[in-house]
Design an enzyme around this catalytic site. Sequence first.
Site, PDB file in Angstrom:
ATOM      1  N   ASN A   9       0.799  -1.181  -0.116  1.00 50.58           N
ATOM      2  CA  ASN A   9      -0.032   0.064  -0.067  1.00 50.58           C
ATOM      3  C   ASN A   9       0.953   1.076  -0.052  1.00 50.58           C
ATOM      4  O   ASN A   9       1.544   1.491   0.856  1.00 50.58           O
ATOM      5  CB  ASN A   9      -0.847   0.009   1.171  1.00 50.58           C
ATOM      6  CG  ASN A   9      -1.723   1.383   1.446  1.00 50.58           C
ATOM      7  OD1 ASN A   9      -1.670   1.946   0.579  1.00 50.58           O
ATOM      8  ND2 ASN A   9      -2.370   1.435   2.583  1.00 50.58           N
ATOM      9  N   TRP A  10       1.114   1.856  -0.906  1.00 53.60           N
ATOM     10  CA  TRP A  10       1.932   2.888  -1.376  1.00 53.60           C
ATOM     11  C   TRP A  10       1.586   4.205  -0.668  1.00 53.60           C
ATOM     12  O   TRP A  10       1.979   5.033  -0.540  1.00 53.60           O
ATOM     13  CB  TRP A  10       2.234   3.233  -2.751  1.00 53.60           C
ATOM     14  CG  TRP A  10       3.035   2.070  -3.254  1.00 53.60           C
ATOM     15  CD1 TRP A  10       3.219   0.784  -2.786  1.00 53.60           C
ATOM     16  CD2 TRP A  10       3.579   2.152  -4.802  1.00 53.60           C
ATOM     17  NE1 TRP A  10       4.212   0.150  -3.791  1.00 53.60           N
ATOM     18  CE2 TRP A  10       4.462   0.882  -4.817  1.00 53.60           C
ATOM     19  CE3 TRP A  10       3.713   2.887  -5.873  1.00 53.60           C
ATOM     20  CZ2 TRP A  10       4.883   0.366  -6.286  1.00 53.60           C
ATOM     21  CZ3 TRP A  10       4.389   2.541  -6.802  1.00 53.60           C
ATOM     22  CH2 TRP A  10       4.986   1.453  -7.137  1.00 53.60           C
ATOM     23  N   LYS A  11       0.325   4.409  -0.286  1.00 57.11           N
ATOM     24  CA  LYS A  11      -0.449   5.539   0.223  1.00 57.11           C
ATOM     25  C   LYS A  11      -0.187   6.554  -0.517  1.00 57.11           C
ATOM     26  O   LYS A  11      -0.251   6.412  -1.770  1.00 57.11           O
ATOM     27  CB  LYS A  11       0.009   5.646   1.663  1.00 57.11           C
ATOM     28  CG  LYS A  11      -0.350   4.390   2.456  1.00 57.11           C
ATOM     29  CD  LYS A  11       0.098   4.498   4.066  1.00 57.11           C
ATOM     30  CE  LYS A  11      -0.148   3.241   4.767  1.00 57.11           C
ATOM     31  NZ  LYS A  11      -0.030   3.300   6.223  1.00 57.11           N
ATOM     32  N   HIS A  95      -9.606   0.993   4.740  1.00 60.52           N
ATOM     33  CA  HIS A  95      -8.308   1.032   5.389  1.00 60.52           C
ATOM     34  C   HIS A  95      -8.457   2.126   6.777  1.00 60.52           C
ATOM     35  O   HIS A  95      -9.146   2.857   6.657  1.00 60.52           O
ATOM     36  CB  HIS A  95      -7.136   1.778   4.656  1.00 60.52           C
ATOM     37  CG  HIS A  95      -5.801   1.596   4.994  1.00 60.52           C
ATOM     38  ND1 HIS A  95      -5.386   2.740   6.035  1.00 60.52           N
ATOM     39  CD2 HIS A  95      -4.795   0.758   5.251  1.00 60.52           C
ATOM     40  CE1 HIS A  95      -3.940   2.623   6.373  1.00 60.52           C
ATOM     41  NE2 HIS A  95      -3.840   1.123   5.886  1.00 60.52           N
ATOM     42  N   GLU A 164      -5.352  -5.196  10.632  1.00 65.13           N
ATOM     43  CA  GLU A 164      -4.373  -4.089  10.959  1.00 65.13           C
ATOM     44  C   GLU A 164      -4.714  -3.578  12.283  1.00 65.13           C
ATOM     45  O   GLU A 164      -5.549  -2.533  12.111  1.00 65.13           O
ATOM     46  CB  GLU A 164      -4.293  -3.166   9.788  1.00 65.13           C
ATOM     47  CG  GLU A 164      -3.930  -3.919   8.563  1.00 65.13           C
ATOM     48  CD  GLU A 164      -3.568  -2.875   7.601  1.00 65.13           C
ATOM     49  OE1 GLU A 164      -2.430  -3.082   7.137  1.00 65.13           O
ATOM     50  OE2 GLU A 164      -4.164  -1.775   7.204  1.00 65.13           O
ATOM     51  N   GLY A 170       2.441   2.215  11.014  1.00 63.61           N
ATOM     52  CA  GLY A 170       3.286   3.284  10.746  1.00 63.61           C
ATOM     53  C   GLY A 170       3.763   3.648  12.105  1.00 63.61           C
ATOM     54  O   GLY A 170       4.507   4.613  12.070  1.00 63.61           O
ATOM     55  N   SER A 209       3.445  -2.155  10.470  1.00 68.27           N
ATOM     56  CA  SER A 209       5.019  -2.238  10.700  1.00 68.27           C
ATOM     57  C   SER A 209       5.661  -3.825  10.427  1.00 68.27           C
ATOM     58  O   SER A 209       6.480  -4.130  11.042  1.00 68.27           O
ATOM     59  CB  SER A 209       5.209  -1.940  12.103  1.00 68.27           C
ATOM     60  OG  SER A 209       4.888  -0.613  12.221  1.00 68.27           O
ATOM     61  N   GLY A 230       2.581  -0.959   4.237  1.00 68.41           N
ATOM     62  CA  GLY A 230       2.742   0.375   3.965  1.00 68.41           C
ATOM     63  C   GLY A 230       4.293   0.806   4.103  1.00 68.41           C
ATOM     64  O   GLY A 230       4.845   0.846   2.646  1.00 68.41           O
ATOM     65  N   GLY A 231       4.572   1.430   4.972  1.00 69.49           N
ATOM     66  CA  GLY A 231       6.186   2.044   4.627  1.00 69.49           C
ATOM     67  C   GLY A 231       7.200   1.146   4.009  1.00 69.49           C
ATOM     68  O   GLY A 231       7.737   1.680   3.404  1.00 69.49           O
TER      69      GLY A 231
HETATM   70  P1  PGA Z   1       2.837   0.218   7.754  1.00 65.87           P
HETATM   71  O1  PGA Z   1       1.391   0.464   7.184  1.00 65.87           O
HETATM   72  O2  PGA Z   1       3.391  -0.933   7.054  1.00 65.87           O
HETATM   73  O3  PGA Z   1       3.458   1.510   7.233  1.00 65.87           O
HETATM   74  O4  PGA Z   1       2.620   0.170   9.397  1.00 65.87           O
HETATM   75  C1  PGA Z   1       0.582  -0.568   6.910  1.00 65.87           C
HETATM   76  C2  PGA Z   1      -0.704  -0.342   6.400  1.00 65.87           C
HETATM   77  O5  PGA Z   1      -1.229   0.937   6.703  1.00 65.87           O
HETATM   78  O6  PGA Z   1      -1.141  -1.031   5.586  1.00 65.87           O
END
Ligand code: PGA
Length: 250
Positions: A9-11, A95, A164, A170, A209, A230-231
């Site tokens: 998920n590149w956000k 999300h 999640e 994050g 994370s 995400g990150g």
């Molecule tokens: P993160 O995000 O890996 O940066 O914690 C996960 C997500 O929001 O799907």
Amino acid sequence: MRTPFVAGNWKMNCTRREAERLAGELVKQIGSLDAIDVALCPPYTAIETVRRVISGSRLHLGAQDLHWERKGAFTGEVSAEMLRDAECELVIIGHSERRQFFGETDESVNRKLKAAAAAGLGAIMCIGETLAERESGRTLEVVERQLRDGLDGAGHERLTIAYEPVWAIGTGKVATPEQAQEVHAFIRRWLRDRYGEAADRMRIQYGGSVKPDNVDGLMAQPDIDGSLVGGASLQPESFCGIVRGSVRMK
Ligand code: PGA
């Protein structure tokens, strides 16, 4: 029985140029792996760029949200049909950032899931409790409500659930494999009650994370079938490390 499934998920990250570079590197490193499904979910503006770069590889293309209506006067929104037209195969729905910052509710999640299904799009439905909810012992109650209301009247075709915990997104605070497995097992039981044997083929991702150095412990759990990242999905080395770790552990 379940092929591992990792989605990035590149956000709200990546210009087209950055997306081209990132997707190109992923195609090179993991674009032909066949023991796993890997999806990239760039922002809308980079979907076409990523589509072009990953075409011919085994990587799948997804989006991060949609609107439930087919078309019309909904400024700023994008429909399931438009995502299909852009050659997306799946979409993330519900999300926690959308729930937290953009008014997403279980009811809107439900409408979006139905719209995705009607258009033939796969969906990753995100659920998870906040820190306050966990600390007050309400985790399973919250997850149960999100499943029940979000999936009300919705099918299970091409549906993935992403558990999640909001406190792990994050923040660098990953749930322990045991904490995650407890909720994943609960979700599996719920899906089994609802959809019968099909639940054994449905994939439940963990998100929050996830990194190359914690993926092994998570993937060793029987009901964790992959991750929503995400990150770490923005760095080729870390995303590929997660993907390879996921293949290795299943
Ligand atoms: P993160 O995000 O890996 O940066 O914690 C996960 C997500 O929001 O799907």
